[in-house]
Design a protein around this motif. Structure first.
Motif, mmCIF file in Angstrom:
data_model
loop_
_atom_site.group_PDB
_atom_site.id
_atom_site.type_symbol
_atom_site.label_atom_id
_atom_site.label_comp_id
_atom_site.label_asym_id
_atom_site.label_seq_id
_atom_site.Cartn_x
_atom_site.Cartn_y
_atom_site.Cartn_z
ATOM 1 N N ILE A 24 0.848 -1.205 0.000
ATOM 2 C CA ILE A 24 0.000 0.000 0.000
ATOM 3 C C ILE A 24 0.881 1.252 0.000
ATOM 4 N N HIS A 25 1.927 1.231 0.814
ATOM 5 C CA HIS A 25 2.806 2.403 0.933
ATOM 6 C C HIS A 25 3.751 2.559 -0.263
ATOM 7 N N HIS A 26 3.793 1.536 -1.127
ATOM 8 C CA HIS A 26 4.674 1.626 -2.309
ATOM 9 C C HIS A 26 3.888 1.462 -3.598
ATOM 10 N N ASP A 27 2.581 1.632 -3.533
ATOM 11 C CA ASP A 27 1.753 1.418 -4.720
ATOM 12 C C ASP A 27 1.938 2.578 -5.705
ATOM 13 N N PRO A 28 2.498 2.297 -6.893
ATOM 14 C CA PRO A 28 2.765 3.392 -7.836
ATOM 15 C C PRO A 28 1.495 4.094 -8.329
ATOM 16 N N LYS A 29 0.322 3.453 -8.109
ATOM 17 C CA LYS A 29 -0.922 4.124 -8.490
ATOM 18 C C LYS A 29 -1.175 5.352 -7.612
ATOM 19 N N VAL A 54 6.528 16.179 -2.009
ATOM 20 C CA VAL A 54 6.655 15.833 -3.413
ATOM 21 C C VAL A 54 6.511 17.030 -4.333
ATOM 22 N N CYS A 55 5.821 18.056 -3.876
ATOM 23 C CA CYS A 55 5.493 19.170 -4.769
ATOM 24 C C CYS A 55 6.745 19.766 -5.395
ATOM 25 N N GLU A 56 7.708 20.095 -4.505
ATOM 26 C CA GLU A 56 8.895 20.785 -4.958
ATOM 27 C C GLU A 56 9.608 20.002 -6.070
ATOM 28 N N THR A 57 9.786 18.733 -5.838
ATOM 29 C CA THR A 57 10.529 17.914 -6.795
ATOM 30 C C THR A 57 9.713 17.758 -8.075
ATOM 31 N N LEU A 58 8.399 17.676 -7.889
ATOM 32 C CA LEU A 58 7.556 17.492 -9.066
ATOM 33 C C LEU A 58 7.665 18.649 -10.037
ATOM 34 N N PHE A 59 7.756 19.859 -9.495
ATOM 35 C CA PHE A 59 7.807 21.007 -10.389
ATOM 36 C C PHE A 59 9.029 20.957 -11.290
ATOM 37 N N SER A 60 10.084 20.368 -10.758
ATOM 38 C CA SER A 60 11.285 20.309 -11.580
ATOM 39 C C SER A 60 11.290 19.044 -12.435
ATOM 40 N N CYS A 61 10.201 18.333 -12.388
ATOM 41 C CA CYS A 61 10.166 17.043 -13.078
ATOM 42 C C CYS A 61 9.462 17.200 -14.422
ATOM 43 N N SER A 62 10.088 16.714 -15.459
ATOM 44 C CA SER A 62 9.530 16.928 -16.790
ATOM 45 C C SER A 62 8.198 16.193 -16.955
ATOM 46 N N LEU A 63 7.955 15.210 -16.086
ATOM 47 C CA LEU A 63 6.715 14.448 -16.226
ATOM 48 C C LEU A 63 5.571 15.085 -15.454
ATOM 49 N N ASP A 81 3.935 8.778 -6.333
ATOM 50 C CA ASP A 81 4.853 9.047 -7.426
ATOM 51 C C ASP A 81 6.241 8.583 -7.001
ATOM 52 N N GLU A 82 6.892 7.772 -7.798
ATOM 53 C CA GLU A 82 8.211 7.220 -7.444
ATOM 54 C C GLU A 82 8.257 6.738 -5.992
ATOM 55 N N PRO A 83 7.499 5.680 -5.696
ATOM 56 C CA PRO A 83 7.333 5.257 -4.295
ATOM 57 C C PRO A 83 8.627 4.879 -3.587
ATOM 58 N N ASP A 84 9.670 4.516 -4.351
ATOM 59 C CA ASP A 84 10.895 4.112 -3.672
ATOM 60 C C ASP A 84 11.785 5.288 -3.296
ATOM 61 N N GLN A 85 11.379 6.489 -3.701
ATOM 62 C CA GLN A 85 12.172 7.668 -3.355
ATOM 63 C C GLN A 85 11.713 8.260 -2.027
ATOM 64 N N PHE A 86 12.674 8.614 -1.177
ATOM 65 C CA PHE A 86 12.357 9.289 0.081
ATOM 66 C C PHE A 86 12.139 10.759 -0.234
ATOM 67 N N VAL A 144 -5.767 10.884 -12.050
ATOM 68 C CA VAL A 144 -6.829 11.187 -11.093
ATOM 69 C C VAL A 144 -6.460 10.764 -9.666
ATOM 70 N N ASN A 145 -5.882 9.567 -9.548
ATOM 71 C CA ASN A 145 -5.619 9.022 -8.226
ATOM 72 C C ASN A 145 -4.330 9.511 -7.587
ATOM 73 N N PHE A 146 -3.622 10.314 -8.281
ATOM 74 C CA PHE A 146 -2.308 10.683 -7.793
ATOM 75 C C PHE A 146 -2.393 11.520 -6.508
ATOM 76 N N THR A 147 -1.649 11.125 -5.503
ATOM 77 C CA THR A 147 -1.684 11.841 -4.228
ATOM 78 C C THR A 147 -0.339 12.493 -3.988
ATOM 79 N N GLU A 148 -0.345 13.686 -3.423
ATOM 80 C CA GLU A 148 0.920 14.285 -3.018
ATOM 81 C C GLU A 148 1.377 13.576 -1.750
ATOM 82 N N ARG A 149 2.648 13.841 -1.347
ATOM 83 C CA ARG A 149 3.090 13.145 -0.135
ATOM 84 C C ARG A 149 2.476 13.816 1.094
#
Ligand code: HEM
Ligand code: PLO
Length: 481
Positions: free
Chosen positions: A363-368, A380-389, A371-376, A397-402
């Protein structure tokens, strides 16, 4: 696969006697093996642990069904030899089956924890003092490298000793060392594998348990002789008072239940909290500590002792602690649950007596949902902004911030349940959160943690014993002022 008629669950192959155990031989620990198997067999699959039909659940909506919607139906616990030795046949909370007596017992323990935890400043004072002694001990190491595990273990054991029976110990007190020693012995003999697939090596376990019970018996007698009803000094007093108030019926707890509760408070309180703190430091060694430090400097300063009221001022630190519990849940498959009656799960019928393993790791590593569940990544917001994806991912729809929202406030995603949920949710959750916050904040306010020269970064894979713990590592602790 066996199921009470209607739809059936996908199931691992089985043979007589061994059940599916031959198919579960693997170098992987159970939570990783189950996660791998769920890719092949689906979000809920069956297996036979010897003769016991067991479901493994790895999807959040099904986990919610087990723990919350049908929480009571799945609130049983299996009977196991090892835990029976540990708990005098289920006179504790964690390993006792669901029953009216268990409900009374759990309510009493919960109320007693609240009395000294959230409901008063007692726990806060204890933790602040023990965190300060810990800092003094680290200060005296003067930048030398050390393994923090025994030092942290001593500090959290001391907290529980003071909370449960008002004893406070110097680092080398023989009684404190006895507690640490028997606990260590129990941990080694019932490593988590043993909770899921019990082993029969019971001699050492029995020895440790008898040392434990002798010590706790003495404490219990001392408390009974000096007790003032209406004025509980500690958890043991509160439990004794609750026990004496019983109505005399068959659902009342006995003195043995009080003893087992005290024993369990140690076991659960010490292993989980010290392990989470060790994971926190291990991850912080791999990542920059500046943001935690600057948040502490700006919002609290370096000298003022921290208190619980600072928690809302330190959302990033709080997010770090949550991210640690997400990425390395100390209890990755919880404690096995059991169906108390015929019931159902995801529309499939489930017969009474079915065991259920909740794979919280999956559950805690579900990629659904992550985002990148294996990354500490606490935020997540900050890193996401710099992320091309970013655009692509944000549109899922299901994507949750940390754990921080875009305005920097603490958020709690739905697929984060490190303490479980429902009738069997961790009874020590608020105690644990208080301890984690006060220890972590005090340590990070005063020290910088680094990898000693020549040493390597801590391994982050960990090892599943009775909890999921990091391998031993050494760290250099430098005072910040
Ligand atoms: C149960 C997590 C600290 C006492 C549990 C469970 C989890 C958990 C996952 C099993 C839930 C289930 O089977 O559905 C944690 C974590 C902790 C922590 C992550 C700290 C970081 C503590 C502390 C105490 C405690 C400090 C007490 C002093 C218990 C007890 C149970 C339990 C008694 C059994 C509850 C029941 O079966 O009804 N905990 N725990 N835990 N925990 Fe904790
Ligand atoms: C740890 C060793 C102790 O001597 C006995 C004990 C009691 C409660 C157990 C704990 C051990 C391990 C961690 C457990 C806890 C109850 C809840 C907790 C299993 C075995 C978790 C995180 O699930």
């Amino acid at each position: 696969c066996r199921s009470g008629g209607g739809l059936t669950f996908p199931c691992l192959p089985r043979v007589p006697v061994f059940g599916s155990l031959l198919h579960l031989r693997s170098s992987l620990p159970p939570h990783l093996l189950f996660t791998q198997l769920s890719r092949r067999y689906g979000p809920v699959f069956g297996l036979y642990a010897g003769p016991h039909f067991t479901l493994v659940v790895s999807e959040i909506s099904l986990v919610r069904e087990v723990l919350l919607q049908r929480g009571r139906e799945f609130a049983g616990r299996p009977k196991m030899v090892t835990t029976d030795v540990l708990t005098q046949g289920g006179k504790d909370i964690a390993f006792a089956d669901y029953s009216p007596l268990w409900k009374n017992h759990r309510r009493l323990v919960h109320n007693s924890f609240t009395l000294f935890g959230e409901g008063s400043s007692k726990l806060q004072t204890i933790v602040q003092e023990d965190a300060d002694s810990l800092c003094e001990e680290l200060q005296s190491c003067r930048g030398q490298s050390s393994d923090l595990s025994p030092i942290l273990m001593r500090a959290v054991t001391n907290v529980i000793c003071r909370l449960v029976f008002s004893s406070s110990y110097q680092p080398n007190d023989p009684e404190l060392l006895t507690v640490i020693d028997y606990n260590d012995g129990i941990v080694q003999t019932i490593a988590r594998g043993g909770l899921i697939f019990p082993n029969k090596d019971l001699k050492k376990l029995k020895q440790c348990v008898s040392v434990r019970d002798r010590l706790l018996h003495r404490k219990l007698l001392e408390h009974k002789m000096t007790l003032t009803p209406g004025e509980p000094r500690d958890l043991l007093d509160a439990l004794l008072i609750g026990q004496m108030k019983g109505s005399g019926g068959e659902d009342d707890i006995t003195e043995d239940h009080v003893l087992m509760t005290a024993a369990e408070a140690f076991g659960a309180g010490v292993e989980t909290t010290s392990t989470t703190l060790l994971w926190t430091i291990a991850f912080l060694l791999h990542h920059p500590q500046e943001r935690v430090h600057s948040e502490l400097d700006e919002r609290v300063g370096r000298d003022r002792p921290l208190s619980l009221s600072d928690r809302s001022r330190l959302p990033f630190l709080d997010a770090v602690l949550c991210e640690v519990m997400r990425i390395r849940p100390v209890s990755p498959v919880l404690i096995p649950h059991v169906a108390m009656q015929d019931t159902s799960l995801g529309g499939h019928s489930v017969p009474k007596g079915t065991r259920v393993l909740v794979n919280m790791w999956a559950i805690h590593h579900d990629p659904k949902y992550w985002d990148e569940p294996d990354q500490f990544r606490p935020d997540v917001c900050e890193t996401l902004f710099s992320c091309s994806l970013f655009i692509k991912r944000a549109s899922l729809v299901n994507f949750t911030e940390r754990f921080l929202d875009s305005s920097g406030k603490r958020a709690t995603p739905g697929s984060f349940l490190p303490f479980g949920a429902g009738p069997r949710i961790c009874v020590g959750e608020s105690l644990a959160r208080i301890e984690l916050f006060l220890f972590a904040s005090r340590l990070l306010q005063r020290f910088h943690f680094s990898v000693p020269p020549g040493a390597s970064l801590p391994d982050l894979k960990g090892r599943l014993g009775v909890v999921l713990q990091p391998l031993r590592y050494s760290v250099r602790v430098t005072p910040r002022h």
